[in-house]
Every structure is written in C-alpha cells, then in structure tokens.
Design an enzyme around this catalytic site. Structure first.
Site, PDB file in Angstrom:
ATOM      1  N   ARG A   1       0.804  -1.218   0.000  1.00 27.86           N
ATOM      2  CA  ARG A   1       0.000   0.000   0.000  1.00 27.86           C
ATOM      3  C   ARG A   1       0.839   1.271   0.000  1.00 27.86           C
ATOM      4  O   ARG A   1       0.634   2.168  -0.810  1.00 27.86           O
ATOM      5  CB  ARG A   1      -0.892   0.055   1.253  1.00 27.86           C
ATOM      6  N   THR A   2       1.764   1.344   0.934  1.00 24.18           N
ATOM      7  CA  THR A   2       2.465   2.612   1.106  1.00 24.18           C
ATOM      8  C   THR A   2       3.281   2.950  -0.144  1.00 24.18           C
ATOM      9  O   THR A   2       3.188   4.059  -0.672  1.00 24.18           O
ATOM     10  CB  THR A   2       3.367   2.578   2.351  1.00 24.18           C
TER      11      THR A   2
ATOM     12  N   LYS B   1      25.153  -4.394  -0.221  1.00 24.90           N
ATOM     13  CA  LYS B   1      26.628  -4.436  -0.293  1.00 24.90           C
ATOM     14  C   LYS B   1      27.245  -3.751   0.917  1.00 24.90           C
ATOM     15  O   LYS B   1      28.450  -3.586   0.993  1.00 24.90           O
ATOM     16  CB  LYS B   1      27.104  -3.725  -1.562  1.00 24.90           C
TER      17      LYS B   1
ATOM     18  N   ARG C   1      11.200   3.898   3.435  1.00 21.05           N
ATOM     19  CA  ARG C   1      10.821   2.948   4.496  1.00 21.05           C
ATOM     20  C   ARG C   1      12.074   2.164   4.853  1.00 21.05           C
ATOM     21  O   ARG C   1      12.843   1.741   3.971  1.00 21.05           O
ATOM     22  CB  ARG C   1       9.745   1.982   4.015  1.00 21.05           C
TER      23      ARG C   1
ATOM     24  N   HIS D   1       5.060   6.120  11.596  1.00 18.17           N
ATOM     25  CA  HIS D   1       4.566   5.987  10.221  1.00 18.17           C
ATOM     26  C   HIS D   1       3.635   7.178   9.961  1.00 18.17           C
ATOM     27  O   HIS D   1       2.415   7.041   9.890  1.00 18.17           O
ATOM     28  CB  HIS D   1       3.825   4.657  10.074  1.00 18.17           C
TER      29      HIS D   1
END
Lengths: 137, 304
Positions: free
Chosen positions: B51-52, B80, B101, B129
């Site tokens: 969703r986000t 890496k 995120r 959030h």
C-alpha cells in the site's frame, strides 16, 4: 576541604555521593598526568553526603556529562589559587556522544559516523530519549 | 526545505490544510494532473510494502510526476553494506523528493539530515509511520466529520505498531479525545509514547486485555496486525499472533456509528465477514492514503 591546594584547575563539587567514580570514568580522568583527587562521602549541608573531584590542571571538561550523571553539581574554576568562576550545572537539554542507544532496532546500532544524540524528555526529571528512535536511556 | 519524519513535524493547522487539499483532489482530480510535472519521487523501500509504496507512486504519477526507486533492501546497495547516509546523498542528486521505508528506527531522520531534498518517513521499524497517520486522520475526518470528541480504541500490537504510535501522537492534540488501549501484556504501548502523549497531557485512558469489555464505548476501533517481522523469537510471535480476532459477533455491542480502521495488511485479526459491515472503513482508509500523499508531496515540494 580547601581548594587552595590547587593552583590552576577545577573543583567539581556537590556530586551525589557514590557518583564520583562514574564521572571520573566518563571524563576519562584516569588518562590525565596531573593530580586528581576523589573525595567520597564528604559531609554536606544540602545533600547529607557528597563526592568531590579536584583536578590540578586547567582542562576542558564536558559539562553535559556532569549534569547528566549528577544534576545540581557545581564546578569551580581555579586560577592562581583563587576561584575565578563558579557554574551550577543543571540537566543538559541534549546529550551528544555521551551515552549510546540500547535499542538494537535503532539506526545508531548500524549506521557509521552519526552522532548519538539524546534529548531531555521532560524538564523536571532526568529522563533522556534517543532522537532517532525515542527509546529512553 | 522541509521533511516529514514525525507526524508532529506538522501543526494541526497544516494537517487540516492537507485534509482539505486531499478532499479537493478527490473532487477535482483533473485540476492536479500536471502539478508535479518534471518532478521525480524516489521510493527507497528497504522493507516490503504494498500500500504505502504503491500509493506514493500512484500519488506522484497522478500529479504528473515520475518515480524511481527500489522495493527491497536486497536490490539496493545496502545489500553491499552501503550506509543510509551514503545512499541518500546519492539519491538526492537524482530525485526531487524521497519517500523512505526502513527496518531501522530513525533511518529516515538520518536520511533527512544528509539529504538535499525533502525526505518522507514511509515507516521506520516499529517506530513511526506519519503518512499512514495522515491517511488515518483523513479517514476519521471523512467518516466521523470531526477529529474532536472521540473515544479511540487501539487493539493488537501496540508495542511495535508504528501506526499506533504516530496516531496517538497526532490525536493527543485534539479536544475531547479518550484512548482505550487493548493489547496482551507483552505488546503494551511503550512507556515513552504513553508518558509523552497520554499521561503528561492528562488524556483519559483505559488499558485492558479484553476487546469485548470496551467495545460498546468506542467511536473508532483501530485494529493492528501482530507483526511477525518485529519479533526476534518466533515462539513469542506464535503465542501472541491470534490475540484478537474481530468477528461480526464481537461487534454486536458496538455503536452503530463505529468506524473500524486498520492500516493493513491484515492477516486474520479482522474476519473477512466484517468487510461487508458498513462500519468497516479500512479499504476506504487505504484509498484515502493516496490522496493525502498527493497533498503532502505538493506541500513539501512547494507546489500550490
């Protein structure tokens, strides 16, 4: 105790009894070449008992460390055997690179080169929280 | 240049303005089709999301902009060993705005300190959030007509539920709010959230293990998933994952005007039988997320 046995240096007074060694370690005073005296459990009108640290050298010290470990401490700066300045140290609003966040999920646990910063959560109590994850120290 | 790392980075007036802008976008989408033409959004998702990430990308595309980025850490240079700081310094040279995120709490704040362009926290570990909270606030405003005078029940994983933490912070600024915290003892709200946003503000709050016990008092029920990815120990997750399952039977005593919200994805904490109940607002909530993110992107880019 008298301060006239120090010519140029610093007297950290009104340390909560038992906290002197913590300050000694956090300020890395063991690495100094000069005389450092730790007086434990000295009688105190305000506190009942207190610790004192005398440093016989005019060094830079991190006052935030002092305020964090033992609020209401006093620091006297001595020059030519006389007190030239006296500071009352309260709770610092921010701690930078003094303590580390214990939260394993915090970005500070993996990110190189960032400062460990804590802010005072509430002005009346010595509770600090990590600025990155809000975990209390 | 402004970033959005914590919902409290926005004043309540700014949130009101974003809500109004989102409503206008819903009414007149064509008026916004070119607002971010030639602007690029980088979506840096070090943790999976449906969703986000897609709502951020849809938001930018509907504003006439374009998107670039990655959807998992394995397909970025972090695999890496590249630091967040270095990644962001590079990407801020390629994009006009970044949505990040990350599984590490505070990573978007670090990114905002190093970036030359605005950074939006799209979820950081179990911490915050803020854009989900904007979607929640838009949904509450649309469903209830006001953000004041509400009894809000938050149910499930209140410890690691970043959406819960941000929503409590946001709602603690409105009048007449009461919180009801429903969770197993192991997943209670962190003390820093409770102290800062509830206790010190003298906001009425009830804590309980029983959803049924408090159901009839609630205006909003905010359900959350017990998140497997937040547990270091799978045994704990298995023991707690089915703590609360909302069924039509449990809604018998609920108010007719109740709104049921969930940041989604759900696993089984809301039975699919509840989906047809008009009080189930969670799919509308997910759709609202796109519009409020459009409003936010415009605000942070300084687009009128």
């Amino acid at each position: 105790m008298h301060i006239d046995d120090i010519k140029n240096g610093i007297v950290i007074d009104h340390i909560i009894a038992g906290k002197a060694m913590e300050i000694y370690n956090m300020l890395s005073l063991g690495k100094l070449d000069c005389t450092v005296a730790i007086i434990k459990n000295a009688p105190s009108k305000k506190l009942g008992k207190k610790d004192i640290i005398k440093i016989d050298s005019d060094i830079d010290i991190n006052l935030d460390v002092l305020g964090y470990i033992s609020p209401n401490i006093t620091v006297a700066f001595v020059k030519n055997g006389k007190i030239t300045e006296k500071k009352h140290i309260g709770l610092p609003s921010t701690l930078t690179d003094i303590i580390k966040c214990k939260n394993p999920r915090c970005i500070t646990s993996t990110e190189p080169g960032i400062h460990h910063i804590f802010k005072l959560s509430n002005g009346n109590t010595p509770v600090y929280s990590c600025i990155y994850c809000d975990t209390e120290a | 240049m402004r970033s959005l790392i914590d919902i409290l980075d926005l004043t309540t007036e700014e949130i009101d303005a974003l809500i109004e802008k989102a409503k206008d976008i819903m009414l007149r989408p064509d008026a916004y089709r070119e607002k971010c033409r030639y602007k690029k959004l980088a979506t840096l998702f070090f943790e999976p999301s449906t969703r986000t990430r897609l709502s951020f990308e849809a938001a930018m595309l509907e504003l006439g902009g374009s998107v670039l980025g990655f959807s998992e850490a394995a397909s970025s240079s972090s695999a890496k060993g590249e630091s967040v700081s270095d990644t962001v310094k590079i990407v801020s040279g390629y994009a006009d705005i970044i949505a990040m995120r990350h599984f590490k709490e505070g990573a978007p704040l670090v990114a905002s300190m190093k970036s030359d362009v605005p950074v939006i926290n799209a979820g950081d570990g179990g911490h915050n959030h803020p854009t989900q909270t904007l979607a929640d606030l838009l949904t509450i405003k649309r469903e209830k007509g006001s953000l004041n005078d509400l009894t809000i029940g938050l149910c499930g994983d209140l410890k690691f539920g970043r959406t819960v933490h941000s929503l409590i912070a946001a709602m603690s600024r409105y009048k007449g709010i009461k919180f009801t915290l429903i969770s197993p003892d192991e997943l209670k709200l962190p003390s820093y959230v409770k102290n800062t946003y509830i206790t010190l503000k003298n906001i009425p709050c009830t804590e309980t293990n029983s959803l049924e016990e408090v159901m009839s008092n609630l205006d909003i029920l905010y359900m959350t998933r017990v998140q497997k990815e937040r547990f270091f120990n799978e045994e704990d997750y298995l023991r707690l994952k089915d703590s609360y399952i909302l069924t039509p039977d449990k809604l018998k005593n609920a108010k007719k005007e109740l709104s049921i919200l969930h940041p989604l994805p759900r696993v089984n904490e809301i039975s699919t039988e509840v989906d047809s109940d008009p009080r189930a607002s969670y799919f509308r909530q997910a759709k609202n997320g796109k519009y409020i993110r459009m409003a936010l992107i415009m605000m942070l880019l300084g687009v009128e």
